[in-house]
Design a protein around this motif. Structure first.
Motif, PDB file in Angstrom:
ATOM      1  N   GLY A  28       7.940   1.154   6.415  1.00  0.00           N
ATOM      2  CA  GLY A  28       8.738   1.003   6.954  1.00  0.00           C
ATOM      3  C   GLY A  28       8.131  -0.445   7.230  1.00  0.00           C
ATOM      4  N   SER A  29       6.786  -1.155   6.619  1.00  0.00           N
ATOM      5  CA  SER A  29       6.616  -2.202   7.293  1.00  0.00           C
ATOM      6  C   SER A  29       6.003  -3.066   5.834  1.00  0.00           C
ATOM      7  CB  SER A  29       4.573  -2.081   7.934  1.00  0.00           C
ATOM      8  OG  SER A  29       3.935  -1.905   6.054  1.00  0.00           O
ATOM      9  N   HIS A  30       6.270  -3.991   5.901  1.00  0.00           N
ATOM     10  CA  HIS A  30       6.435  -5.355   4.797  1.00  0.00           C
ATOM     11  C   HIS A  30       5.290  -5.266   3.854  1.00  0.00           C
ATOM     12  CE1 HIS A  30       9.009  -7.991   7.733  1.00  0.00           C
ATOM     13  NE2 HIS A  30      10.066  -7.197   6.832  1.00  0.00           N
ATOM     14  N   ILE A  31       4.100  -4.296   4.208  1.00  0.00           N
ATOM     15  CA  ILE A  31       2.819  -3.892   3.619  1.00  0.00           C
ATOM     16  C   ILE A  31       2.838  -2.655   2.952  1.00  0.00           C
ATOM     17  CG2 ILE A  31       2.224  -5.863   4.213  1.00  0.00           C
ATOM     18  CD1 ILE A  31       0.027  -4.677   6.111  1.00  0.00           C
ATOM     19  N   GLY A  32       3.469  -1.434   3.019  1.00  0.00           N
ATOM     20  CA  GLY A  32       3.598  -0.198   3.075  1.00  0.00           C
ATOM     21  C   GLY A  32       2.900   0.524   4.124  1.00  0.00           C
ATOM     22  N   ASP A  33       1.730   1.801   3.810  1.00  0.00           N
ATOM     23  CA  ASP A  33       0.794   2.352   4.351  1.00  0.00           C
ATOM     24  C   ASP A  33       0.186   1.638   4.621  1.00  0.00           C
ATOM     25  OD1 ASP A  33       2.922   4.100   4.560  1.00  0.00           O
ATOM     26  OD2 ASP A  33       2.034   5.476   2.929  1.00  0.00           O
ATOM     27  N   ALA A  34      -1.487   1.589   6.348  1.00  0.00           N
ATOM     28  CA  ALA A  34      -2.143   0.978   6.505  1.00  0.00           C
ATOM     29  C   ALA A  34      -3.323   1.870   5.094  1.00  0.00           C
ATOM     30  CB  ALA A  34      -2.634   1.774   7.925  1.00  0.00           C
ATOM     31  N   LYS A  35      -4.285   0.508   5.225  1.00  0.00           N
ATOM     32  CA  LYS A  35      -5.432   2.128   3.924  1.00  0.00           C
ATOM     33  C   LYS A  35      -6.618   2.272   5.238  1.00  0.00           C
ATOM     34  CE  LYS A  35      -5.511  -2.558   0.317  1.00  0.00           C
ATOM     35  NZ  LYS A  35      -6.444  -3.415   0.820  1.00  0.00           N
ATOM     36  N   ARG A  36      -7.045   3.664   4.653  1.00  0.00           N
ATOM     37  CA  ARG A  36      -7.918   4.692   5.016  1.00  0.00           C
ATOM     38  C   ARG A  36      -9.406   3.734   5.627  1.00  0.00           C
ATOM     39  NH1 ARG A  36      -8.956   9.744   1.480  1.00  0.00           N
ATOM     40  NH2 ARG A  36      -8.219   8.040   0.040  1.00  0.00           N
ATOM     41  N   GLN A  37      -9.660   2.719   4.481  1.00  0.00           N
ATOM     42  CA  GLN A  37     -10.788   1.717   5.752  1.00  0.00           C
ATOM     43  C   GLN A  37      -9.955   0.951   6.595  1.00  0.00           C
ATOM     44  OE1 GLN A  37      -9.035   2.111   2.661  1.00  0.00           O
ATOM     45  NE2 GLN A  37      -9.634  -0.079   0.771  1.00  0.00           N
ATOM     46  N   HIS A  96      -1.206  -0.761  -4.265  1.00  0.00           N
ATOM     47  CA  HIS A  96      -2.189  -0.531  -3.891  1.00  0.00           C
ATOM     48  C   HIS A  96      -1.902   0.632  -3.478  1.00  0.00           C
ATOM     49  CE1 HIS A  96      -6.511  -0.029  -2.703  1.00  0.00           C
ATOM     50  NE2 HIS A  96      -5.979   0.550  -1.961  1.00  0.00           N
ATOM     51  N   PHE A  97      -2.480   1.825  -4.326  1.00  0.00           N
ATOM     52  CA  PHE A  97      -2.315   3.189  -4.499  1.00  0.00           C
ATOM     53  C   PHE A  97      -3.795   4.073  -3.762  1.00  0.00           C
ATOM     54  CE2 PHE A  97       0.478   2.685  -7.930  1.00  0.00           C
ATOM     55  CZ  PHE A  97       1.850   3.496  -7.086  1.00  0.00           C
ATOM     56  N   ASP A  98      -3.666   4.069  -2.410  1.00  0.00           N
ATOM     57  CA  ASP A  98      -4.509   4.974  -1.666  1.00  0.00           C
ATOM     58  C   ASP A  98      -4.934   6.513  -1.569  1.00  0.00           C
ATOM     59  OD1 ASP A  98      -6.415   5.025   0.231  1.00  0.00           O
ATOM     60  OD2 ASP A  98      -5.437   4.944   2.183  1.00  0.00           O
ATOM     61  N   THR A  99      -5.262   6.775  -3.009  1.00  0.00           N
ATOM     62  CA  THR A  99      -5.437   8.357  -3.328  1.00  0.00           C
ATOM     63  C   THR A  99      -6.215   9.596  -2.338  1.00  0.00           C
ATOM     64  OG1 THR A  99      -6.418   8.006  -4.685  1.00  0.00           O
ATOM     65  CG2 THR A  99      -4.004   7.641  -5.294  1.00  0.00           C
ATOM     66  N   TYR A 100      -5.591  10.237  -1.937  1.00  0.00           N
ATOM     67  CA  TYR A 100      -6.392  11.594  -1.303  1.00  0.00           C
ATOM     68  C   TYR A 100      -5.947  12.675  -1.812  1.00  0.00           C
ATOM     69  CZ  TYR A 100      -2.078  12.781   0.463  1.00  0.00           C
ATOM     70  OH  TYR A 100      -0.542  13.783   0.834  1.00  0.00           O
ATOM     71  N   GLU A 101      -7.174  13.443  -1.994  1.00  0.00           N
ATOM     72  CA  GLU A 101      -7.081  15.313  -2.570  1.00  0.00           C
ATOM     73  C   GLU A 101      -6.285  16.208  -1.496  1.00  0.00           C
ATOM     74  OE1 GLU A 101      -8.022  15.528  -5.506  1.00  0.00           O
ATOM     75  OE2 GLU A 101      -9.716  14.035  -5.585  1.00  0.00           O
ATOM     76  N   GLY A 102      -5.479  16.892  -2.032  1.00  0.00           N
ATOM     77  CA  GLY A 102      -4.762  18.435  -1.430  1.00  0.00           C
ATOM     78  C   GLY A 102      -2.796  17.662  -2.025  1.00  0.00           C
ATOM     79  N   MET A 103      -2.474  18.759  -0.649  1.00  0.00           N
ATOM     80  CA  MET A 103      -1.137  18.848  -1.286  1.00  0.00           C
ATOM     81  C   MET A 103      -0.218  17.526  -0.565  1.00  0.00           C
ATOM     82  SD  MET A 103      -0.107  22.426   0.297  1.00  0.00           S
ATOM     83  CE  MET A 103       1.626  22.117  -0.743  1.00  0.00           C
ATOM     84  N   ALA A 104       1.210  17.190  -1.541  1.00  0.00           N
ATOM     85  CA  ALA A 104       1.223  15.979  -1.508  1.00  0.00           C
ATOM     86  C   ALA A 104       2.311  16.060   0.134  1.00  0.00           C
ATOM     87  CB  ALA A 104       2.801  15.578  -2.503  1.00  0.00           C
ATOM     88  N   ARG A 105       2.551  15.326   0.479  1.00  0.00           N
ATOM     89  CA  ARG A 105       3.457  15.004   2.086  1.00  0.00           C
ATOM     90  C   ARG A 105       4.956  14.973   1.722  1.00  0.00           C
ATOM     91  NH1 ARG A 105       1.947   8.957   4.236  1.00  0.00           N
ATOM     92  NH2 ARG A 105       2.593   8.745   2.702  1.00  0.00           N
ATOM     93  N   VAL A 113       0.904  -1.691  -0.710  1.00  0.00           N
ATOM     94  CA  VAL A 113       0.344  -0.049  -0.162  1.00  0.00           C
ATOM     95  C   VAL A 113       0.750   1.141   0.070  1.00  0.00           C
ATOM     96  CG1 VAL A 113      -2.103   1.801   0.957  1.00  0.00           C
ATOM     97  CG2 VAL A 113      -1.966  -1.266   1.193  1.00  0.00           C
ATOM     98  N   ILE A 114       0.662   2.008  -0.804  1.00  0.00           N
ATOM     99  CA  ILE A 114       0.963   3.262  -1.363  1.00  0.00           C
ATOM    100  C   ILE A 114       0.235   4.579  -0.770  1.00  0.00           C
ATOM    101  CG2 ILE A 114       2.588   4.538  -2.490  1.00  0.00           C
ATOM    102  CD1 ILE A 114       4.130   2.322  -3.665  1.00  0.00           C
TER     103      ILE A 114
END
Length: 708
Positions: A263-272, A244-253, A212-213
């Motif tokens: 850092g985790s083996h699965i990337g970021d956590a999904k918002r859901q 899997h891209f978890d996209t959001y509106e707004g400025m890039a981080r 997840v990115i």
């Protein structure tokens, strides 16, 4: 004509020689038992074999080594005594299995198409150049795609049988990645054959769940346009299958925001993953006033003509400590959401005693820090693996590498056992001090030991009532010990690999365990079968902790994630990423809203369970953070680790700043302001910390192991 030589006992020479050899081997075994101080076993064997300890003087260390070498050589030769046809058949079968596994790996990662390693490497080089040349505002988010794509290309080259080329590919581009990915890449470089891809944990993790990115919509559009314009079909195929891209509106981080949750083996956590509501509030406490107030006497008429001047009886005064009614928390779960054990009168009296002791608690703040007492375990030849202090601070339990559990009394009161059955029958069961009368004064000892496990003991946990103790071990079992009979009551079997951690629920009855088998399990003391199995981590689950309201369980794993599980449903309700190493310790705040986690990456992260967000990262330790705890009033956080340092943090100020939006995920302590929340550091001389515990009056108790 045959000649037979007989000895004085009437046997032949061969029998005599065999007898001498057997006795020599027996004496060598006894010498080995004596060396490792297994006195009980040594005495038992001497008695059974009719051998005296004086005979051991004829055996030297060289004899022991010779006997051991001969035994090991014999064990190695035994499997090789097969006939040549059988060996050939086994070899052919093994070769066929290996070829089949290699073919499976090839089909899984490459498919039927002709594979061109150079094409993949060129595509990655173009992607890397695109990220480097992109605008700074998008560069940090776009760089997050490099690691998973690099790893998937490595898998494909390795599956094609080009092992050296695959390693060269990793070595060439690993310097582009952040340091916390290097450990994972090092583990991947240990894979030497295509068929080993099928059994690797990291490979399985990236196959089970897409990486997840989290990315802004603008950055994601730039990435898609690059793939389409350059016609990078090989990269597009990897992206569609494994990312899997978890996209959001707004400025890039920015860089800090991206690194904070990576850092985790699965990337970021999904918002859901963090959308389900969590009832993190505390349950309403029992009404102690009804327990302590005597039943009202029947009312007498005031207008008694025979006693007009009799004074009126005074009503008994209410204890101000007990008359305070706990407010109902809107975030608390319903009291009957999960079945909790009904409190017995003895349990209520224990809670009442704890409440009275807590009323004398010292309030802590930055100007009034706790006193700390350190218990150092000396001469621990067996190796201390864990330590735990009971809730009332009267007992210390330690687990050892030789599979024993040992209990010490921390007060002058000795550890007593129950009286004999005949003596118990004579007691008045209605007596108010029945619990004290049941114990035999003559049996009191300052320390007691439990024997039963067959592997190192990794965790001990006292029951809230202080009458039971749990322990878990490498032997894959959990044992429940009675602190009244000082014996094992139940052995729980369910895990199939070593059990790393076990914890009692704050309300008793339930307990939770976690294991190398990648699961955590919920148990009840009266059932030998687990009630829930929490499945979702992609590597072994290393630590576990019950929420203060007993409705949730937190787990930390080697996959670098922290999860919160609902005890009622068995469902994962929070997934939190941000650690760059194995999660080693967990602690819930007193209010139940926050969770602190320590890790092998030397960091402590504070999480908000209401939404699963990262509050802040505390940077100070220089080694694994092995234990974390909160003060009884919830104002301080204490943490300690293998760097021989204890740190105290101002948790009250931290939460105030968070709630007033002065700190966010983008703000982390750097070299200039890392001491904002740090109150004090206590170093030990040469003793890593094993356990921390705040008493009911806020005295801090520490346990450590002296390292010579």
């Amino acid at each position: 004509m045959s000649l037979e030589v007989t000895n004085i006992n009437g046997g032949n020479a061969n029998d005599s020689q065999t007898h001498t050899q057997d006795k020599r081997e027996l004496l060598c075994l006894l010498k080995l038992l004596k060396k490792y101080q297994l006195k009980g076993t040594e005495e038992l064997l001497c008695q059974e074999a009719n051998v005296s300890s004086a005979d051991l003087s004829t055996i030297c260390d060289g004899d022991v080594k010779a006997v051991l070498s001969a035994a090991l050589t014999l064990a190695d030769e035994q499997p090789n005594r097969q006939t040549a046809p059988a060996q050939a058949a086994t070899s052919n079968e093994s070769k066929a299995v290996t070829e089949a596994n290699a073919a499976e790996a090839l089909a899984k990662f490459i498919g039927d198409d002709a594979f061109d390693a150079q094409q993949y490497e060129q595509a990655y080089e173009e992607l890397r150049t695109f990220v480097e040349e992109s605008l700074d505002i998008y560069k940090h988010e776009l760089s997050m795609v490099l690691y998973p794509i690099l790893v998937q290309i490595y898998f494909k080259i390795l599956a094609s049988g080009q092992v050296e080329k695959a390693r060269g590919f990793i070595e060439k581009y690993k310097s582009d990645l952040d340091g916390y990915y290097i450990e994972g890449l090092f583990n991947l470089l240990m894979i030497s054959k295509p068929e080993e891809l099928l059994d690797n944990d990291l490979v399985s993790a990236m196959e089970t769940d897409k990486f997840v990115i989290r990315m802004s919509r603008d950055a994601h559009s730039l990435f898609k346009r690059h793939i389409q314009d350059r016609r990078q079909e090989v990269v597009a195929d990897i992206v569609s299958k494994y990312l899997h891209f978890d996209t959001y509106e707004g400025m890039a981080r920015n860089k800090l925001q991206c690194v904070a949750t990576a850092g985790s083996h699965i990337g970021d956590a999904k918002r859901q993953d963090n959308k389900i509501r969590v009832y993190y509030g505390l349950l309403k406490e029992v009404d102690f006033q009804t327990l302590t107030t005597p039943a009202p006497a029947p009312e007498e008429e005031d207008d008694d003509p025979d006693a007009p001047d009799r004074p009126k009886k005074k009503k008994p005064k209410k204890d101000p400590l007990l008359s305070k009614k706990s407010k109902s928390d809107p975030n608390a779960p319903a009291i009957d959401r999960i079945p909790l054990p009904e409190l017995k009168d003895a349990d209520k009296l224990l809670k009442l005693k704890a409440l009275r002791e807590a009323s004398k608690r010292l309030p802590l703040n930055k100007d009034q820090l706790p006193s700390a007492v350190f218990y150092t375990i000396l001469n621990s030849m067996q190796g201390v693996t864990c330590a735990e202090i009971s809730d009332d601070s009267t007992m210390l339990a330690c687990g050892f590498g030789d599979s024993t559990v040992r209990i010490w009394s921390l007060t002058p009161v000795k550890l007593r056992a129950l009286k004999e059955a005949d003596a118990l029958r004579e007691l008045d069961k209605e007596s108010s001090d029945i619990n004290a009368r049941m114990l035999d004064e003559r049996s009191g000892e300052m320390t007691r030991s439990f024997l039963g496990h067959t592997g190192p003991v990794y965790r001990c946990a006292f029951a809230p009532e202080m009458n039971l103790l749990l322990s878990c071990s490498e032997d894959s079992t959990i044992r429940l010990w009675s602190l009244l009979t000082w014996s094992c009551v139940v052995t729980y079997r369910g895990h199939v690999y070593p059990v790393w951690d076990v914890r009692f629920a704050p309300h008793g009855y339930y307990f939770v365990s976690c294991s190398y088998d990648k699961t955590a399990r919920l148990w009840a003391t009266d059932s030998n079968q687990s009630l829930r199995v929490f499945v979702g981590h992609l590597s072994d689950v290393d630590c576990v902790q019950f929420h203060p309201n007993s409705n949730y369980v937190a787990t930390g794993s080697s996959d670098r994630t922290v999860r919160l599980w609902d005890v009622l449903t068995g469902q994962s309700v929070r997934l939190m990423t941000g650690h760059k190493g194995t999660v080693s310790s967990l602690a819930f705040s007193i209010c139940g809203r926050y969770l602190a986690s320590g890790s092998v990456d030397h960091n402590i992260i504070i999480w908000d369970l209401s939404n699963g967000s990262l509050v802040t990262t505390l940077l100070r330790h220089t080694s694994t953070v092995s234990t974390i705890t909160f003060s009884r009033d919830g104002t301080l956080l204490a943490a300690a680790g293998l760097d021989n340092n204890l740190t105290l943090w101002d948790f009250h100020k931290l939460t105030d700043d968070y709630l007033s939006n002065q700190i966010t995920v983008s703000h982390h302590q750097d070299e200039n302001d890392e001491d904002v929340y740090l109150l004090r550091t206590f170093p030990s001389k040469n003793s890593p910390f094993v356990a921390l515990h705040f008493t009911r009056r806020n005295l801090l108790m520490c346990v450590g192991l002296f390292k010579s």
